[in-house]
Write a protein that holds these residues in place. Sequence first.
Motif, mmCIF file in Angstrom:
data_model
loop_
_atom_site.group_PDB
_atom_site.id
_atom_site.type_symbol
_atom_site.label_atom_id
_atom_site.label_comp_id
_atom_site.label_asym_id
_atom_site.label_seq_id
_atom_site.Cartn_x
_atom_site.Cartn_y
_atom_site.Cartn_z
ATOM 1 N N ALA A 31 0.824 -1.214 0.000
ATOM 2 C CA ALA A 31 0.000 0.000 0.000
ATOM 3 C C ALA A 31 0.856 1.261 0.000
ATOM 4 O O ALA A 31 0.318 2.366 0.001
ATOM 5 C CB ALA A 31 -0.937 0.005 1.206
ATOM 6 N N VAL A 32 2.184 1.092 0.002
ATOM 7 C CA VAL A 32 3.053 2.268 0.124
ATOM 8 C C VAL A 32 2.890 3.238 -1.041
ATOM 9 O O VAL A 32 3.012 4.451 -0.874
ATOM 10 C CB VAL A 32 4.540 1.859 0.270
ATOM 11 C CG1 VAL A 32 4.784 1.164 1.588
ATOM 12 C CG2 VAL A 32 4.982 0.980 -0.898
ATOM 13 N N GLY A 33 2.598 2.704 -2.240
ATOM 14 C CA GLY A 33 2.417 3.592 -3.379
ATOM 15 C C GLY A 33 1.237 4.532 -3.188
ATOM 16 O O GLY A 33 1.250 5.672 -3.668
ATOM 17 N N SER A 34 0.210 4.064 -2.459
ATOM 18 C CA SER A 34 -0.955 4.899 -2.173
ATOM 19 C C SER A 34 -0.693 5.850 -1.011
ATOM 20 O O SER A 34 -1.284 6.936 -0.946
ATOM 21 C CB SER A 34 -2.165 4.008 -1.839
ATOM 22 O OG SER A 34 -2.477 3.151 -2.913
ATOM 23 N N VAL A 35 0.190 5.451 -0.104
ATOM 24 C CA VAL A 35 0.444 6.242 1.100
ATOM 25 C C VAL A 35 1.503 7.320 0.863
ATOM 26 O O VAL A 35 1.405 8.429 1.399
ATOM 27 C CB VAL A 35 0.877 5.318 2.264
ATOM 28 C CG1 VAL A 35 1.342 6.133 3.468
ATOM 29 C CG2 VAL A 35 -0.269 4.397 2.657
ATOM 30 N N ALA A 50 10.991 10.390 1.157
ATOM 31 C CA ALA A 50 9.740 9.639 1.274
ATOM 32 C C ALA A 50 9.934 8.158 0.992
ATOM 33 O O ALA A 50 9.171 7.314 1.500
ATOM 34 C CB ALA A 50 8.699 10.209 0.320
ATOM 35 N N SER A 51 10.960 7.804 0.205
ATOM 36 C CA SER A 51 11.199 6.391 -0.094
ATOM 37 C C SER A 51 11.581 5.608 1.158
ATOM 38 O O SER A 51 11.543 4.372 1.153
ATOM 39 C CB SER A 51 12.288 6.247 -1.161
ATOM 40 O OG SER A 51 13.527 6.755 -0.705
ATOM 41 N N ALA A 52 11.924 6.306 2.244
ATOM 42 C CA ALA A 52 12.189 5.622 3.516
ATOM 43 C C ALA A 52 10.965 4.860 3.982
ATOM 44 O O ALA A 52 11.070 3.846 4.699
ATOM 45 C CB ALA A 52 12.611 6.636 4.584
ATOM 46 N N PHE A 53 9.794 5.307 3.588
ATOM 47 C CA PHE A 53 8.568 4.615 3.965
ATOM 48 C C PHE A 53 8.518 3.214 3.358
ATOM 49 O O PHE A 53 7.857 2.330 3.873
ATOM 50 C CB PHE A 53 7.353 5.430 3.499
ATOM 51 C CG PHE A 53 6.136 5.233 4.348
ATOM 52 C CD1 PHE A 53 6.001 5.907 5.540
ATOM 53 C CD2 PHE A 53 5.131 4.358 3.962
ATOM 54 C CE1 PHE A 53 4.889 5.712 6.341
ATOM 55 C CE2 PHE A 53 4.020 4.158 4.754
ATOM 56 C CZ PHE A 53 3.893 4.845 5.947
ATOM 57 N N GLN A 54 9.219 3.032 2.241
ATOM 58 C CA GLN A 54 9.325 1.718 1.617
ATOM 59 C C GLN A 54 10.538 0.967 2.126
ATOM 60 O O GLN A 54 10.442 -0.172 2.569
ATOM 61 C CB GLN A 54 9.398 1.877 0.092
ATOM 62 C CG GLN A 54 9.936 0.671 -0.662
ATOM 63 C CD GLN A 54 8.977 -0.504 -0.693
ATOM 64 O OE1 GLN A 54 7.863 -0.419 -0.200
ATOM 65 N NE2 GLN A 54 9.404 -1.599 -1.274
ATOM 66 N N TYR A 55 11.714 1.621 2.098
ATOM 67 C CA TYR A 55 12.923 0.844 2.374
ATOM 68 C C TYR A 55 13.124 0.537 3.853
ATOM 69 O O TYR A 55 13.870 -0.386 4.193
ATOM 70 C CB TYR A 55 14.165 1.494 1.757
ATOM 71 C CG TYR A 55 14.671 2.784 2.358
ATOM 72 C CD1 TYR A 55 15.267 2.809 3.610
ATOM 73 C CD2 TYR A 55 14.625 3.973 1.639
ATOM 74 C CE1 TYR A 55 15.776 3.984 4.147
ATOM 75 C CE2 TYR A 55 15.131 5.153 2.162
ATOM 76 C CZ TYR A 55 15.699 5.155 3.427
ATOM 77 O OH TYR A 55 16.205 6.316 3.959
ATOM 78 N N ALA A 56 12.468 1.262 4.771
ATOM 79 C CA ALA A 56 12.597 0.929 6.196
ATOM 80 C C ALA A 56 12.052 -0.465 6.466
ATOM 81 O O ALA A 56 12.691 -1.291 7.136
ATOM 82 C CB ALA A 56 11.858 1.964 7.048
ATOM 83 N N VAL A 158 -6.862 2.197 2.098
ATOM 84 C CA VAL A 158 -6.282 3.543 2.181
ATOM 85 C C VAL A 158 -7.154 4.547 1.429
ATOM 86 O O VAL A 158 -7.451 5.641 1.933
ATOM 87 C CB VAL A 158 -4.848 3.554 1.611
ATOM 88 C CG1 VAL A 158 -4.324 4.982 1.500
ATOM 89 C CG2 VAL A 158 -3.919 2.731 2.494
ATOM 90 N N ALA A 159 -7.594 4.186 0.224
ATOM 91 C CA ALA A 159 -8.440 5.082 -0.566
ATOM 92 C C ALA A 159 -9.750 5.383 0.160
ATOM 93 O O ALA A 159 -10.204 6.535 0.189
ATOM 94 C CB ALA A 159 -8.722 4.462 -1.929
ATOM 95 N N ALA A 160 -10.342 4.346 0.770
ATOM 96 C CA ALA A 160 -11.599 4.537 1.491
ATOM 97 C C ALA A 160 -11.396 5.429 2.714
ATOM 98 O O ALA A 160 -12.230 6.290 3.015
ATOM 99 C CB ALA A 160 -12.168 3.181 1.914
ATOM 100 N N ILE A 232 6.754 -0.305 -9.890
ATOM 101 C CA ILE A 232 5.337 -0.107 -10.196
ATOM 102 C C ILE A 232 4.565 0.326 -8.962
ATOM 103 O O ILE A 232 3.914 1.377 -8.940
ATOM 104 C CB ILE A 232 4.720 -1.392 -10.784
ATOM 105 C CG1 ILE A 232 5.420 -1.774 -12.098
ATOM 106 C CG2 ILE A 232 3.219 -1.201 -10.995
ATOM 107 C CD1 ILE A 232 5.192 -0.797 -13.221
ATOM 108 N N TYR A 233 4.601 -0.496 -7.897
ATOM 109 C CA TYR A 233 3.701 -0.184 -6.791
ATOM 110 C C TYR A 233 4.219 0.911 -5.864
ATOM 111 O O TYR A 233 3.461 1.428 -5.037
ATOM 112 C CB TYR A 233 3.303 -1.440 -6.010
ATOM 113 C CG TYR A 233 4.369 -2.101 -5.162
ATOM 114 C CD1 TYR A 233 4.774 -1.563 -3.955
ATOM 115 C CD2 TYR A 233 4.928 -3.320 -5.539
ATOM 116 C CE1 TYR A 233 5.720 -2.184 -3.160
ATOM 117 C CE2 TYR A 233 5.867 -3.960 -4.754
ATOM 118 C CZ TYR A 233 6.252 -3.389 -3.567
ATOM 119 O OH TYR A 233 7.185 -4.019 -2.771
#
Length: 400
Positions: A31-35, A50-56, A158-160, A232-233
């Motif tokens: 869901a990181v791509g949406s967040v 912001a990529s820290a949200f993925q790589y952490a 997340v969208a909801a 992609i995501y």
Amino acid sequence: MESNKNSDTSASLARLLTCLMFFTFAMTTDAVGSVIPRVIEEYRLSMTAASAFQYATMLGIATGALLLGFLADRLGRQRTIILGLSLYGLSSLLVALGGHFHALVAMLALSGLGISIFKTAALALIGDITASPRAHTRFMNNVEGWFAVGAIVGPAIVAALLTAGVSWKWLYVVAATICFALVVMAARVPNPAPRSSVERASLAQMLGVMRDPLALGFSLLVALYVGVEVAIYTWMPTYLNDYAGPHRWWPAWALTAFFVLRAAGRFFGAWMLDHVRWTAALAVLGLAIFLCFSGSLLGGLTLGVWLLPLTGLFMSIIYPTLNSKAISCFPRHQHGAAAGVILFFTALAAAAGPLAMGAVSDAWQTPRAGFVLATAFSALLFAGLAANWLRDPSRGRLET
């Protein structure tokens, strides 16, 4: 007769547990791509930061996979799964309560550590409940199909939440709730008594698996695949923000389309691999992925808005099949260690790939630059899968 019935029931429970674990952690990791767009806005971050949200999360997974992957072979599958699920659930709750960005990143890393612990045990458990490499690959694709469904549900939640004006952090509350229910479920899965070979499981044994040429070869292919997939995501929603064509409603659904195609492909792939040689299938799919990425660059966003989501269909069976074949190259008492090695390279690529793309995009001041890098990854992936098809280095060991 009663013993066989109990054994079948235990295997069915283990299968369901494994599928639900993959479904649950996919809700947060994919869901990181949406967040990320919301995180950039809330904390005023650059794409690199912001990529820290993925790589952490991925660094937490990589660390746990490398240093603790042997736990599934030493402690047993059940205890390791319960330990990992408990850590993941607790850290997810703390993400929901955190406020400062650095605190969130720390909790995400801790959640990644929990994921690495229960995922290596789950992958080892798949080897315990399947009778052959072919059955292993078929069930692995089904499990990853559940993961792909979780990857659809997470962004949808997340969208909801955002539509309702509620914080995206509630996604982690939902994940933690499911997680603690899975802990109760895992307690009912039998934990066989360790054999003498299991008792010797250690970090040294895992490092020995890592030095195996086949393990390294599969790990390289997995890392290249993951580098392409996370492009992609993680960054596609940001990349498609600049689309100004006649179908402006489509970019908002592009990531969902990618996840739906990936999920459908994995469930279909479980059947397809019974009829097609896996090495040939992966090489053809690798070519299709490369053509989609190349077309999205040559044709710009006008084509990219359609071609990039389409890669989900072609990516569908690559990761679970490579993962399954790599683990099946080793005896069952080393499945935890083998799964840990593959997971280490998976997470390392999932951390480094988005970070590199973010840095390149910042340097060139356009997300398109990051996708040029991802296209290079896709070219290398195709080359590796084609070489695997032509040489088939694992065939002898898998048949043995």
